[in-house]
Design a protein around this motif. Sequence first.
Motif, PDB file in Angstrom:
ATOM      1  N   ALA B  49       8.475   4.771  -3.016  1.00 22.20           N
ATOM      2  CA  ALA B  49       9.294   3.661  -2.694  1.00 22.20           C
ATOM      3  C   ALA B  49       9.408   3.587  -1.259  1.00 22.20           C
ATOM      4  O   ALA B  49       9.861   2.583  -0.730  1.00 22.20           O
ATOM      5  N   HIS B  50       9.229   4.907  -0.695  1.00 27.00           N
ATOM      6  CA  HIS B  50       9.486   4.704   0.884  1.00 27.00           C
ATOM      7  C   HIS B  50       8.314   5.863   1.678  1.00 27.00           C
ATOM      8  O   HIS B  50       8.100   6.796   0.817  1.00 27.00           O
ATOM      9  N   LEU B  51       7.878   5.146   2.522  1.00 22.84           N
ATOM     10  CA  LEU B  51       6.938   6.135   3.498  1.00 22.84           C
ATOM     11  C   LEU B  51       7.690   6.471   4.897  1.00 22.84           C
ATOM     12  O   LEU B  51       8.187   5.469   5.495  1.00 22.84           O
ATOM     13  N   VAL B  52       7.519   7.737   5.119  1.00 17.80           N
ATOM     14  CA  VAL B  52       8.186   8.160   6.321  1.00 17.80           C
ATOM     15  C   VAL B  52       6.694   8.703   7.265  1.00 17.80           C
ATOM     16  O   VAL B  52       6.030   9.445   6.931  1.00 17.80           O
ATOM     17  N   ASP B  53       6.486   7.711   8.296  1.00 16.01           N
ATOM     18  CA  ASP B  53       5.294   7.743   9.006  1.00 16.01           C
ATOM     19  C   ASP B  53       5.567   8.859  10.333  1.00 16.01           C
ATOM     20  O   ASP B  53       6.567   8.763  10.884  1.00 16.01           O
ATOM     21  N   VAL B  54       4.797   9.884  10.127  1.00 18.27           N
ATOM     22  CA  VAL B  54       4.770  11.132  11.299  1.00 18.27           C
ATOM     23  C   VAL B  54       3.767  10.907  12.246  1.00 18.27           C
ATOM     24  O   VAL B  54       3.635  11.740  13.036  1.00 18.27           O
ATOM     25  N   ASN B  55       3.023   9.763  12.389  1.00 20.73           N
ATOM     26  CA  ASN B  55       2.140   9.893  13.275  1.00 20.73           C
ATOM     27  C   ASN B  55       2.525   9.714  14.737  1.00 20.73           C
ATOM     28  O   ASN B  55       1.777  10.075  15.565  1.00 20.73           O
ATOM     29  N   ALA B  56       3.785   9.359  14.798  1.00 18.32           N
ATOM     30  CA  ALA B  56       4.091   9.380  16.181  1.00 18.32           C
ATOM     31  C   ALA B  56       4.991  10.725  16.336  1.00 18.32           C
ATOM     32  O   ALA B  56       5.560  10.829  17.599  1.00 18.32           O
ATOM     33  N   VAL B  57       4.712  11.610  15.596  1.00 16.22           N
ATOM     34  CA  VAL B  57       5.508  13.154  15.795  1.00 16.22           C
ATOM     35  C   VAL B  57       4.725  13.727  16.870  1.00 16.22           C
ATOM     36  O   VAL B  57       3.673  14.682  16.169  1.00 16.22           O
ATOM     37  N   ARG B  58       4.619  13.704  17.899  1.00 18.03           N
ATOM     38  CA  ARG B  58       3.580  14.108  19.069  1.00 18.03           C
ATOM     39  C   ARG B  58       3.678  15.698  19.047  1.00 18.03           C
ATOM     40  O   ARG B  58       2.692  16.638  19.462  1.00 18.03           O
ATOM     41  N   GLU B  59       4.936  16.282  18.659  1.00 17.87           N
ATOM     42  CA  GLU B  59       5.184  17.671  18.910  1.00 17.87           C
ATOM     43  C   GLU B  59       4.174  18.442  17.761  1.00 17.87           C
ATOM     44  O   GLU B  59       4.166  19.571  18.143  1.00 17.87           O
ATOM     45  N   LEU B  60       3.660  17.758  16.752  1.00 19.02           N
ATOM     46  CA  LEU B  60       2.805  18.553  16.035  1.00 19.02           C
ATOM     47  C   LEU B  60       1.151  18.213  16.270  1.00 19.02           C
ATOM     48  O   LEU B  60       0.510  18.649  15.324  1.00 19.02           O
ATOM     49  N   ASP B  61       0.894  17.763  17.537  1.00 20.46           N
ATOM     50  CA  ASP B  61      -0.533  17.693  17.668  1.00 20.46           C
ATOM     51  C   ASP B  61      -0.829  18.765  18.876  1.00 20.46           C
ATOM     52  O   ASP B  61      -0.674  18.277  19.975  1.00 20.46           O
TER      53      ASP B  61
END
Lengths: 781, 268
Positions: B49-61
């Motif tokens: 029902a909902h997507l939380v997009d984590v592509n902008a979570v730079r701290e995990l790259d």
Amino acid sequence: MAVSQLIGARVQRREDPRLITGRGHFIEDHVLPGLAHMAVVRSPHPHARIVGIDKAAAQSLPGVLAVLTAQDFKAQISGGMPVTPAFAPEKKYVPERFPIAESEVCFQGEPVAVVVATSRALAADAADLVQVEYEPLPAVVDPEAAMVAGSFKAHSDGPDNIGWDMTFAGGDIDAAFAKAEIRVSERILQQRLAPTAIEPRGVMADYSPYDERLTLWLSSQNPHFIRLFVSGAMGLPESHVRVVSPDVGGGFGSKISPYPEDYLVPAASRILSRPVRWIETRTESVMTTIHGRGQVFTAEAAALRDGTLLGLRLTQVLDLGAYHGTFGAFQACACLMSGGVYRWEAISARTVGVLTNKVPTDPYRGAGRPEGTHLCERMVDRVAQELGMDPADLRRKNFAQEFPYVNNFGLTYDSGNYDGTLDRALELVDYPGWRQRQAKAREEGRLIGVGLSTWVEICGFGPSQPTAAATGGIGLVEAAEIRFLPSGSVAAYVGTHAHGQGHDTTFSQIVADTLGVPLAAIEVHHGDTAEGPAFGYGTYGSRSLAVGGMALHQAATVVREKARQLAAHLLEASPDDLDFAQGTFSVRGNPAAHKTVQEVALAAYGGSLPEGMEHGLEAVSYFDPPNFVWPFGAHICVVEVDRDTGAVAIQKYVAVDDCGNVINPMIVEGQLHGGIAQGISQALYEEVVYDQESGQLVTGTMVDYLIPTMNELPVPTLDRTVTPSPTNALGVKGIGEAGTIASSAAVINAICDALSPLGIHHVDMPATPERIWRMIQEAAR
Amino acid sequence: MIPAAFEYSRAHSVTEAVAQLREAGPEAKVIAGGQSLLPMMRMRLARPAHLVDVNAVRELDYVRVEDGHLRVGAMTRHVTLARSEVVQRHLPLLAEMASEVGDAQIRSRGTLGGVMAHADAAGDYPTLATMLDAMIVTDRRRIAAGDFFQHLFTTPLDLDELVCEVVFPVAAGPRRYLKFRRRLFDWAIVGAGVQRTEAGWRVGLTHVGPTPVRARGVEAALASGATPVEAAAHASDGLEPTSDVRATADFRLHLARVLTRRALEQAA
């Protein structure tokens, strides 16, 4: 003066800059104001009775314009979908097919309702909400089981599952077998294949209620036939229907016959009085676009000990699916071509078309000819193996030598040089070298095999008399129109329709040479029934050049000869005294007196035409070929089989083909690359799998339906010989299907050769690692 | 081929991602590279029902080495792993695996964390994590790989829990990972990985059951001096693979033995 000739030149494809920079126009690129979107509700069952359809939930979704079922469409569409006689004119049972099921669904994916909505996503959502209640019925999946009396029936009201059952008798088969010194028999499967064009099917329709005219955009190989079928079913004059097929992203035969959506989309547009579009999803494509092949052969060959072939007796069991494909019986031509390039005393070929609860089969690249070739080439190898004879020697001994050659079924091969292609292929592959490497590898326990496939094809459909009988009335000739505009540019209209073949280029080369105009001045038009001659016959069966190219050549020749008359008038000379070279008419002996064809074109629209000559410089021509054309060749494949895993690695692939005179060698090579890839793919990778119990499609996505990529395929070594066809002025033959027709047999023969030390004589397709591993395990027991 | 409608939000930090997941409720899913989730949504096999997009979570790259461990942020993409000199030096098998995931487009989108959380039986990294006893670090806890892959597509992750990091022991000795597949970009029909560590050989298998498998029978045989041929015979011990359109269970068992032997023979 240097003579430039485009015929035979490696002209770069004119259509490519547009296509490879994303400027092509496919169905989904076409948008109309007020466009509505259709989704199809499909049966999840292979066989079921429809108990009821509840539209309420779907209809209540905001933005849904209509939910339509068979009841709604019956007022729009009359009659069933067409079935042609093709090669099985005497059919026993042809179940009626309406484009949408009313009371019984007979294959998984058969339409039961459609939803039209203001967006594609909404249509998909609403389709999920249509509640269809089914009462499942037993499904018949295996065609051989379906033949047995008392089997479940694909249609509950059918007499049985037998669509046709007929035997082609070519000579006295009993007499041939009576002389036999050896006999070999084999059972050979041709698995179902999904054509998987990169552009799935798509239909957009705009019905105008005020003048009762219908415009249909659809991804088709065959726009005029679709106009004929759809106009008839919708009760519209043929002239009120325009079919536009823009760029087409591949077809491989799957866009020849009409489909349910070709009727449902325009009918929905007529119901709603607004344009409607449907675009097939990939899963719909694998599930509901026609499948190819789907055949089981049993065959027996008889020969003398010296390798002389005597007789071939075979039965083709053809899995029709739930309905006859419009041209489904074309695939029975496997029987007529089962003798291949060889002299046989007699061939007896029985074909049985069997209905099952699966999507219909219909022509797919090669259609019957790959199956016939595969069968013949396997049986010839089996004979060679049985006799301990080199398969190349056995082939040479039995090749047809004198041309025209009349085969066992009365078909006349126009020209050939089978030794020539085989010799060249053996040389290119280094046949003796591979036989030595094979022997050494065997000592080390490694499995190397060399497979030959020497092939001939019937194509270039075709002469009007036999093809009119096969289609049920329309003779497969071809039409073209050439029109000079006053400024000297040339519009060429053809009735064929390229979907990857490069006709813009090849056809322009023919026109350029015939009329002496530069390539850039020529525009080739195809795929729009509003343009050009009254009818076009489509692109399939390797016919476009040999039939359509000839129509174009004829039309251009008529135009050129009219231009000669006019030039003679302008130059005050006799037409017989004019030379024509490089686009210029000049008076023989007085080259200063000349007119370019462009000057003549302008004059044709001017004020000083000779007495009795009409204005304009244009012509329509129809070409009715006197025979089919018969390309041929020799393919050789070398494989190594991994004994541990059954994996096959192709070491070398050589193809020497002969399609007569060549207009554009680069395009011929491209067709061969693609065709060979497709045949290798059948040999090793592709198979549509249905669960044998439930009838459910197992390989519904591209993860499970294996299309190999460039990583998995060899780059074939190509060469050719040139034996022109004597039956057309260009001396050309078709090449679109050749690679596919030849290659599966070359690969499988190589695998069988590799496995022969283990006592394995035959491997079915796809020759997957597991299939081969199991056979190796079996053989070791 | 058209996903059902869904809500979408973009997170810029782990805290924000977890908060968004919590707020969106149990029907929410995290989307990282989307290379498995989006195809499932397009076929409507998944309908979050909902997507939380984590592509902008730079701290995990990130990729770094600390205390004998290679720590890899969950949003590190396959292409980064394949090209990282740090990975190539300290855990080259991970870089080699990464270079053979899917095709170039998939490698430039898909992430390590996404593969772990998805827990597909055909995933390659879960095998490496399992055979090397890696740790999966989330926003709230550390889970040993052996406990993380519970079943097909099943992990102990809470609905609002985010995979943040995978901690592998460093290992640069002889290694090999072999996938049996029909096409270069396909998932493994069966995969076998071997890695020589200071404590001996570690051996793992892919797609021979619902979860990745550590082939302890092979490891034990090698430890007691067996040849690769002898040891690999134990690769199928205790396995119960399923049959599908790609391979029957029998063939998978056979491939497990063949690939293990070849991986050991080719390890370098």
